[in-house]
Motif scaffolding. Structure first.
Motif, PDB file in Angstrom:
ATOM      1  N   PRO A 195     -16.248  52.127   2.038  1.00 21.50           N
ATOM      2  CA  PRO A 195     -16.634  53.127   3.038  1.00 21.50           C
ATOM      3  C   PRO A 195     -17.538  54.213   2.457  1.00 21.50           C
ATOM      4  N   MET A 196     -18.658  54.478   3.143  1.00 21.84           N
ATOM      5  CA  MET A 196     -19.630  55.454   2.662  1.00 21.84           C
ATOM      6  C   MET A 196     -19.035  56.848   2.564  1.00 21.84           C
ATOM      7  N   ALA A 197     -17.998  57.131   3.340  1.00 23.07           N
ATOM      8  CA  ALA A 197     -17.361  58.437   3.246  1.00 23.07           C
ATOM      9  C   ALA A 197     -16.679  58.646   1.898  1.00 23.07           C
ATOM     10  N   LEU A 198     -16.431  57.558   1.170  1.00 15.23           N
ATOM     11  CA  LEU A 198     -15.707  57.642  -0.093  1.00 15.23           C
ATOM     12  C   LEU A 198     -16.588  57.411  -1.307  1.00 15.23           C
ATOM     13  N   LEU A 199     -17.683  56.697  -1.160  1.00  8.72           N
ATOM     14  CA  LEU A 199     -18.615  56.530  -2.275  1.00  8.72           C
ATOM     15  C   LEU A 199     -19.954  56.040  -1.758  1.00  8.72           C
ATOM     16  N   ASP A 200     -20.992  56.307  -2.540  1.00  7.58           N
ATOM     17  CA  ASP A 200     -22.340  55.852  -2.234  1.00  7.58           C
ATOM     18  C   ASP A 200     -22.573  54.554  -2.996  1.00  7.58           C
ATOM     19  N   ASN A 201     -22.629  53.442  -2.261  1.00  8.42           N
ATOM     20  CA  ASN A 201     -22.731  52.131  -2.892  1.00  8.42           C
ATOM     21  C   ASN A 201     -24.009  51.932  -3.682  1.00  8.42           C
ATOM     22  N   ARG A 202     -25.020  52.787  -3.471  1.00  8.05           N
ATOM     23  CA  ARG A 202     -26.256  52.661  -4.246  1.00  8.05           C
ATOM     24  C   ARG A 202     -26.014  52.895  -5.732  1.00  8.05           C
ATOM     25  N   PHE A 203     -25.009  53.684  -6.068  1.00  4.94           N
ATOM     26  CA  PHE A 203     -24.781  54.088  -7.454  1.00  4.94           C
ATOM     27  C   PHE A 203     -23.497  53.510  -8.039  1.00  4.94           C
ATOM     28  N   GLN A 204     -22.782  52.714  -7.254  1.00  9.02           N
ATOM     29  CA  GLN A 204     -21.483  52.214  -7.703  1.00  9.02           C
ATOM     30  C   GLN A 204     -21.640  50.885  -8.426  1.00  9.02           C
ATOM     31  N   GLU A 232       1.214  53.073   6.014  1.00  6.32           N
ATOM     32  CA  GLU A 232       0.711  52.854   7.368  1.00  6.32           C
ATOM     33  C   GLU A 232       0.757  54.118   8.223  1.00  6.32           C
ATOM     34  N   ASP A 233       1.398  55.165   7.730  1.00  5.31           N
ATOM     35  CA  ASP A 233       1.541  56.405   8.497  1.00  5.31           C
ATOM     36  C   ASP A 233       0.379  57.346   8.181  1.00  5.31           C
ATOM     37  N   GLU A 234      -0.588  57.414   9.065  1.00  6.59           N
ATOM     38  CA  GLU A 234      -1.777  58.243   8.853  1.00  6.59           C
ATOM     39  C   GLU A 234      -1.446  59.727   8.875  1.00  6.59           C
ATOM     40  N   ASP A 235      -0.448  60.121   9.650  1.00  3.35           N
ATOM     41  CA  ASP A 235      -0.088  61.536   9.721  1.00  3.35           C
ATOM     42  C   ASP A 235       0.427  62.054   8.378  1.00  3.35           C
ATOM     43  N   LYS A 236       1.154  61.224   7.641  1.00  2.00           N
ATOM     44  CA  LYS A 236       1.635  61.641   6.326  1.00  2.00           C
ATOM     45  C   LYS A 236       0.471  61.823   5.357  1.00  2.00           C
ATOM     46  N   LEU A 237      -0.516  60.957   5.449  1.00  2.00           N
ATOM     47  CA  LEU A 237      -1.722  61.111   4.643  1.00  2.00           C
ATOM     48  C   LEU A 237      -2.432  62.412   4.981  1.00  2.00           C
ATOM     49  N   ARG A 238      -2.552  62.708   6.265  1.00  3.77           N
ATOM     50  CA  ARG A 238      -3.242  63.926   6.694  1.00  3.77           C
ATOM     51  C   ARG A 238      -2.504  65.180   6.202  1.00  3.77           C
ATOM     52  N   ARG A 239      -1.185  65.169   6.251  1.00  9.20           N
ATOM     53  CA  ARG A 239      -0.417  66.321   5.764  1.00  9.20           C
ATOM     54  C   ARG A 239      -0.635  66.530   4.268  1.00  9.20           C
ATOM     55  N   MET A 240      -0.681  65.436   3.532  1.00 13.96           N
ATOM     56  CA  MET A 240      -0.922  65.556   2.093  1.00 13.96           C
ATOM     57  C   MET A 240      -2.278  66.186   1.814  1.00 13.96           C
ATOM     58  N   VAL A 250     -10.501  68.249   5.856  1.00 13.40           N
ATOM     59  CA  VAL A 250      -9.709  67.084   6.279  1.00 13.40           C
ATOM     60  C   VAL A 250     -10.242  66.606   7.621  1.00 13.40           C
ATOM     61  N   THR A 251     -11.362  65.907   7.572  1.00  8.77           N
ATOM     62  CA  THR A 251     -12.012  65.427   8.783  1.00  8.77           C
ATOM     63  C   THR A 251     -11.439  64.082   9.216  1.00  8.77           C
ATOM     64  N   ASP A 252     -11.630  63.762  10.492  1.00  9.98           N
ATOM     65  CA  ASP A 252     -11.171  62.466  10.988  1.00  9.98           C
ATOM     66  C   ASP A 252     -11.884  61.331  10.266  1.00  9.98           C
ATOM     67  N   GLU A 253     -13.186  61.508   9.987  1.00 13.15           N
ATOM     68  CA  GLU A 253     -13.948  60.461   9.304  1.00 13.15           C
ATOM     69  C   GLU A 253     -13.360  60.164   7.930  1.00 13.15           C
ATOM     70  N   LEU A 254     -13.044  61.225   7.190  1.00 16.51           N
ATOM     71  CA  LEU A 254     -12.509  61.028   5.852  1.00 16.51           C
ATOM     72  C   LEU A 254     -11.123  60.409   5.906  1.00 16.51           C
ATOM     73  N   ASP A 285      -9.861  58.534   8.241  1.00 14.64           N
ATOM     74  CA  ASP A 285      -9.995  57.136   8.665  1.00 14.64           C
ATOM     75  C   ASP A 285     -10.443  56.249   7.500  1.00 14.64           C
ATOM     76  N   ALA A 286     -11.386  56.751   6.697  1.00 13.52           N
ATOM     77  CA  ALA A 286     -11.869  55.967   5.556  1.00 13.52           C
ATOM     78  C   ALA A 286     -10.768  55.752   4.529  1.00 13.52           C
ATOM     79  N   LEU A 287     -10.043  56.817   4.212  1.00 16.72           N
ATOM     80  CA  LEU A 287      -8.949  56.691   3.248  1.00 16.72           C
ATOM     81  C   LEU A 287      -7.856  55.759   3.761  1.00 16.72           C
ATOM     82  N   GLN A 288      -7.570  55.857   5.052  1.00 15.59           N
ATOM     83  CA  GLN A 288      -6.530  55.009   5.621  1.00 15.59           C
ATOM     84  C   GLN A 288      -6.964  53.548   5.631  1.00 15.59           C
ATOM     85  N   THR A 289      -8.241  53.294   5.904  1.00 20.11           N
ATOM     86  CA  THR A 289      -8.748  51.927   5.883  1.00 20.11           C
ATOM     87  C   THR A 289      -8.560  51.294   4.508  1.00 20.11           C
TER      88      THR A 289
END
Length: 289
Positions: free
Chosen positions: A8-17, A170-178, A189-193, A195-199
Protein backbone atom coordinates in the motif's frame (compact mmCIF):
# COMPACT_ATOMS: atom_id res chain seq x y z
CA UNK A 1 18.89 -6.77 -5.26
CA UNK A 2 15.27 -7.39 -6.19
CA UNK A 3 12.32 -5.04 -6.27
CA UNK A 4 9.71 -5.69 -3.61
CA UNK A 5 6.13 -6.65 -4.52
CA UNK A 6 3.36 -4.07 -4.41
CA UNK A 7 2.55 -2.67 -0.96
CA UNK A 8 0.00 0.00 0.00
CA UNK A 9 1.30 3.42 -1.06
CA UNK A 10 0.15 4.86 2.26
CA UNK A 11 2.83 2.74 3.94
CA UNK A 12 5.75 2.91 1.50
CA UNK A 13 6.79 4.26 -1.87
CA UNK A 14 7.44 1.22 -4.06
CA UNK A 15 9.79 3.24 -6.29
CA UNK A 16 12.45 3.09 -3.58
CA UNK A 17 11.67 -0.22 -1.88
CA UNK A 18 13.95 -3.22 -2.33
CA UNK A 19 14.29 -6.69 -0.91
CA UNK A 20 17.35 -8.71 0.07
CA UNK A 21 17.19 -12.46 0.68
CA UNK A 22 19.50 -13.94 3.32
CA UNK A 23 19.71 -17.43 4.78
CA UNK A 24 17.71 -16.13 7.74
CA UNK A 25 15.00 -13.94 6.23
CA UNK A 26 13.84 -11.60 3.51
CA UNK A 27 14.78 -8.01 4.36
CA UNK A 28 12.86 -4.99 3.08
CA UNK A 29 14.61 -1.66 2.80
CA UNK A 30 14.34 1.76 1.17
CA UNK A 31 17.19 3.22 -0.88
CA UNK A 32 16.58 6.79 -1.99
CA UNK A 33 18.57 9.96 -2.54
CA UNK A 34 22.19 10.53 -3.50
CA UNK A 35 25.27 11.50 -1.55
CA UNK A 36 26.70 10.45 1.81
CA UNK A 37 24.88 7.36 3.16
CA UNK A 38 22.59 7.76 6.17
CA UNK A 39 21.25 4.56 7.75
CA UNK A 40 17.71 4.69 9.16
CA UNK A 41 16.22 1.87 11.24
CA UNK A 42 12.45 1.58 11.57
CA UNK A 43 10.52 2.37 14.74
CA UNK A 44 8.29 -0.05 16.66
CA UNK A 45 4.59 0.25 15.87
CA UNK A 46 1.55 -1.71 14.70
CA UNK A 47 2.73 -5.01 13.29
CA UNK A 48 3.21 -6.00 10.53
CA UNK A 49 2.07 -2.96 8.55
CA UNK A 50 4.43 -0.33 9.96
CA UNK A 51 7.46 0.25 7.73
CA UNK A 52 10.67 2.26 7.73
CA UNK A 53 9.24 4.20 4.80
CA UNK A 54 6.20 5.25 6.87
CA UNK A 55 8.20 6.20 9.98
CA UNK A 56 10.59 8.45 8.02
CA UNK A 57 8.22 9.44 5.21
CA UNK A 58 8.34 13.16 6.08
CA UNK A 59 12.11 13.19 6.71
CA UNK A 60 13.35 11.72 3.43
CA UNK A 61 12.23 14.64 1.20
CA UNK A 62 14.20 17.02 3.43
CA UNK A 63 17.41 15.00 3.15
CA UNK A 64 17.51 13.04 -0.10
CA UNK A 65 19.00 15.87 -2.18
CA UNK A 66 22.19 15.59 -0.10
CA UNK A 67 22.16 12.09 1.39
CA UNK A 68 21.58 8.53 0.31
CA UNK A 69 18.92 7.37 2.76
CA UNK A 70 19.00 3.63 3.50
CA UNK A 71 16.05 2.64 5.71
CA UNK A 72 15.60 -0.94 6.92
CA UNK A 73 12.33 -2.62 7.98
CA UNK A 74 12.46 -4.45 11.31
CA UNK A 75 11.92 -8.24 11.53
CA UNK A 76 8.28 -9.22 10.94
CA UNK A 77 7.44 -5.64 9.98
CA UNK A 78 6.80 -4.39 6.48
CA UNK A 79 8.61 -6.60 4.00
CA UNK A 80 11.15 -8.09 6.41
CA UNK A 81 10.46 -11.67 7.43
CA UNK A 82 8.77 -13.84 8.33
CA UNK A 83 11.33 -15.00 10.86
CA UNK A 84 10.99 -16.82 14.19
CA UNK A 85 13.62 -16.27 16.86
CA UNK A 86 14.48 -17.21 20.45
CA UNK A 87 17.02 -14.51 21.33
CA UNK A 88 17.10 -10.74 21.91
CA UNK A 89 14.97 -9.30 19.10
CA UNK A 90 17.37 -6.40 18.59
CA UNK A 91 20.12 -8.89 17.72
CA UNK A 92 17.90 -10.17 14.90
CA UNK A 93 17.28 -6.57 13.81
CA UNK A 94 21.00 -5.77 13.91
CA UNK A 95 21.79 -8.70 11.60
CA UNK A 96 19.18 -7.47 9.14
CA UNK A 97 20.60 -3.94 9.08
CA UNK A 98 24.19 -5.12 8.71
CA UNK A 99 23.21 -7.54 5.94
CA UNK A 100 21.78 -4.64 3.94
CA UNK A 101 24.86 -2.50 4.51
CA UNK A 102 27.18 -5.36 3.52
CA UNK A 103 25.09 -5.95 0.41
CA UNK A 104 25.35 -2.28 -0.54
CA UNK A 105 29.06 -2.07 0.27
CA UNK A 106 28.63 0.49 3.06
CA UNK A 107 31.33 -0.06 5.68
CA UNK A 108 30.58 2.89 7.99
CA UNK A 109 27.81 5.47 8.22
CA UNK A 110 25.81 7.65 10.61
CA UNK A 111 22.83 5.78 12.07
CA UNK A 112 19.38 7.21 12.77
CA UNK A 113 16.89 5.18 14.78
CA UNK A 114 13.62 5.69 16.62
CA UNK A 115 12.18 3.34 19.23
CA UNK A 116 13.12 -0.27 18.45
CA UNK A 117 15.27 1.03 15.61
CA UNK A 118 17.24 3.15 18.07
CA UNK A 119 17.86 0.20 20.38
CA UNK A 120 19.02 -1.76 17.32
CA UNK A 121 21.44 1.06 16.47
CA UNK A 122 22.77 0.95 20.04
CA UNK A 123 23.29 -2.82 19.72
CA UNK A 124 25.29 -2.35 16.51
CA UNK A 125 27.32 0.54 17.94
CA UNK A 126 28.30 -1.55 20.97
CA UNK A 127 29.10 -4.72 19.01
CA UNK A 128 30.72 -3.12 15.95
CA UNK A 129 31.56 0.53 16.71
CA UNK A 130 33.61 0.80 13.53
CA UNK A 131 30.34 0.60 11.52
CA UNK A 132 28.65 3.55 13.28
CA UNK A 133 30.34 6.94 12.79
CA UNK A 134 27.70 8.84 14.80
CA UNK A 135 24.22 8.10 16.04
CA UNK A 136 20.84 9.77 16.52
CA UNK A 137 18.59 7.71 18.76
CA UNK A 138 15.49 8.25 20.85
CA UNK A 139 11.99 7.11 21.85
CA UNK A 140 13.79 4.01 23.04
CA UNK A 141 15.14 1.85 25.79
CA UNK A 142 18.84 1.06 25.77
CA UNK A 143 18.11 -2.63 26.36
CA UNK A 144 16.11 -5.50 24.92
CA UNK A 145 13.20 -6.05 27.28
CA UNK A 146 13.30 -2.46 28.50
CA UNK A 147 14.99 -0.61 31.33
CA UNK A 148 13.42 0.22 34.71
CA UNK A 149 11.04 3.19 34.92
CA UNK A 150 11.39 5.49 37.90
CA UNK A 151 8.10 7.38 37.55
CA UNK A 152 5.94 5.77 34.88
CA UNK A 153 3.92 2.57 35.33
CA UNK A 154 5.11 -0.44 33.34
CA UNK A 155 3.93 -1.66 30.89
CA UNK A 156 3.06 1.66 29.32
CA UNK A 157 -0.36 2.67 28.02
CA UNK A 158 0.62 2.14 24.37
CA UNK A 159 2.09 -1.28 25.08
CA UNK A 160 -1.17 -2.41 26.68
CA UNK A 161 -3.14 -1.14 23.68
CA UNK A 162 -0.67 -2.83 21.33
CA UNK A 163 -1.10 -6.15 23.13
CA UNK A 164 -4.87 -5.88 22.82
CA UNK A 165 -4.69 -5.04 19.10
CA UNK A 166 -2.07 -7.68 18.34
CA UNK A 167 -4.15 -10.38 19.99
CA UNK A 168 -7.14 -9.48 17.81
CA UNK A 169 -5.81 -8.39 14.39
CA UNK A 170 -9.26 -8.36 12.80
CA UNK A 171 -10.50 -5.61 15.14
CA UNK A 172 -9.81 -2.30 13.39
CA UNK A 173 -11.05 -0.25 16.34
CA UNK A 174 -8.32 -1.67 18.58
CA UNK A 175 -5.73 -0.69 15.98
CA UNK A 176 -7.17 2.83 15.81
CA UNK A 177 -7.05 3.21 19.61
CA UNK A 178 -3.42 2.16 19.64
CA UNK A 179 -2.48 4.70 16.96
CA UNK A 180 -4.25 7.51 18.81
CA UNK A 181 -2.09 6.79 21.84
CA UNK A 182 1.08 6.22 19.79
CA UNK A 183 1.07 9.77 18.40
CA UNK A 184 0.31 13.09 20.08
CA UNK A 185 -1.60 14.46 17.08
CA UNK A 186 -4.73 12.35 16.54
CA UNK A 187 -5.27 14.00 13.15
CA UNK A 188 -2.49 11.72 11.90
CA UNK A 189 -4.78 8.72 12.42
CA UNK A 190 -6.54 8.97 9.08
CA UNK A 191 -8.97 6.46 7.62
CA UNK A 192 -6.59 5.90 4.69
CA UNK A 193 -3.70 5.01 6.97
CA UNK A 194 -5.79 2.79 9.24
CA UNK A 195 -7.23 0.97 6.21
CA UNK A 196 -3.74 0.39 4.79
CA UNK A 197 -2.38 -0.93 8.08
CA UNK A 198 -5.40 -3.15 8.55
CA UNK A 199 -5.08 -4.55 5.03
CA UNK A 200 -1.49 -5.58 5.73
CA UNK A 201 -2.44 -7.06 9.11
CA UNK A 202 -4.92 -9.34 7.35
CA UNK A 203 -2.58 -10.14 4.44
CA UNK A 204 0.84 -10.78 5.98
CA UNK A 205 -0.48 -13.26 8.50
CA UNK A 206 2.78 -15.22 8.29
CA UNK A 207 4.65 -12.22 9.71
CA UNK A 208 2.13 -11.90 12.51
CA UNK A 209 2.32 -15.64 13.28
CA UNK A 210 6.13 -15.66 13.23
CA UNK A 211 6.25 -12.87 15.79
CA UNK A 212 3.65 -14.54 17.99
CA UNK A 213 5.75 -17.73 17.96
CA UNK A 214 8.99 -15.91 18.80
CA UNK A 215 10.56 -15.18 22.19
CA UNK A 216 12.69 -12.08 22.73
CA UNK A 217 15.27 -12.80 25.43
CA UNK A 218 15.98 -9.76 27.64
CA UNK A 219 19.46 -8.27 27.48
CA UNK A 220 20.70 -5.13 29.22
CA UNK A 221 22.88 -2.56 27.45
CA UNK A 222 22.62 0.24 30.01
CA UNK A 223 25.95 -0.28 31.79
CA UNK A 224 27.77 -0.62 28.45
CA UNK A 225 26.57 2.74 27.10
CA UNK A 226 29.54 4.57 28.63
CA UNK A 227 31.80 2.76 26.13
CA UNK A 228 30.29 4.65 23.20
CA UNK A 229 32.57 7.44 22.06
CA UNK A 230 31.04 8.48 18.73
CA UNK A 231 28.88 11.64 18.63
CA UNK A 232 25.38 10.83 19.93
CA UNK A 233 22.14 12.81 19.99
CA UNK A 234 19.01 11.62 21.78
CA UNK A 235 15.65 12.92 20.43
CA UNK A 236 12.49 12.03 22.36
CA UNK A 237 8.85 13.15 22.28
CA UNK A 238 7.75 15.00 25.40
CA UNK A 239 4.35 13.26 25.19
CA UNK A 240 5.57 9.76 24.37
CA UNK A 241 3.09 7.32 25.93
CA UNK A 242 4.99 4.23 24.81
CA UNK A 243 8.48 4.98 26.19
CA UNK A 244 8.43 7.87 28.70
CA UNK A 245 11.01 10.59 28.20
CA UNK A 246 12.71 9.66 31.45
CA UNK A 247 14.42 6.98 29.34
CA UNK A 248 16.07 9.68 27.23
CA UNK A 249 17.42 11.29 30.38
CA UNK A 250 18.69 7.92 31.63
CA UNK A 251 20.48 7.17 28.36
CA UNK A 252 21.94 10.66 28.35
CA UNK A 253 23.24 10.16 31.87
CA UNK A 254 25.19 7.07 30.77
CA UNK A 255 26.49 8.67 27.55
CA UNK A 256 27.91 11.80 29.11
CA UNK A 257 28.76 13.51 25.81
CA UNK A 258 25.30 12.96 24.30
CA UNK A 259 22.96 15.86 23.55
CA UNK A 260 19.37 15.24 24.65
CA UNK A 261 16.44 16.98 22.93
CA UNK A 262 12.82 16.77 24.11
CA UNK A 263 10.26 17.70 21.47
CA UNK A 264 6.99 19.23 22.67
CA UNK A 265 3.63 18.06 21.30
CA UNK A 266 5.26 14.87 20.08
CA UNK A 267 4.57 11.21 20.76
CA UNK A 268 6.49 8.03 20.01
CA UNK A 269 7.57 8.76 16.40
CA UNK A 270 9.48 12.10 16.46
CA UNK A 271 10.48 11.75 12.80
CA UNK A 272 6.81 11.48 11.82
CA UNK A 273 5.31 14.14 14.09
CA UNK A 274 8.14 16.70 14.18
CA UNK A 275 10.10 16.11 10.93
CA UNK A 276 11.61 19.61 10.75
CA UNK A 277 12.96 19.40 14.31
CA UNK A 278 14.12 15.85 13.67
CA UNK A 279 16.04 16.84 10.54
CA UNK A 280 17.56 19.81 12.34
CA UNK A 281 18.83 17.40 15.02
CA UNK A 282 20.33 15.16 12.32
CA UNK A 283 22.06 18.11 10.68
CA UNK A 284 23.43 19.30 14.02
CA UNK A 285 24.76 15.82 14.77
CA UNK A 286 26.45 15.56 11.38
CA UNK A 287 28.10 18.95 11.89
CA UNK A 288 29.77 17.89 15.14
CA UNK A 289 33.54 17.30 15.03
Amino acid sequence: MTTAPAFPMALLDNRFQHSLATDEMEIGFQDRGRGTPLVFVQAWGPRPGATAALVYDKVFPLLEDRFRCIAVDLPNYGLTGPVEYKEPVHDVSARAVLAVLDHLGIEEAPFVGCSMGATTAIDIALAQPDRVSRMLIGACHASTGGDPYLLTPFPSEVMRLYQEADADPEDEDKLRRMLRALWFDNALVTDELVDALQTVRLTLTDHWAAERNSVSVPHSNMAALSRLDMPVTVVHGRHDRMVPFEQALAIGSYIEHADVRLLARCGHWPAYERPDAFVEAIQSLLAQN
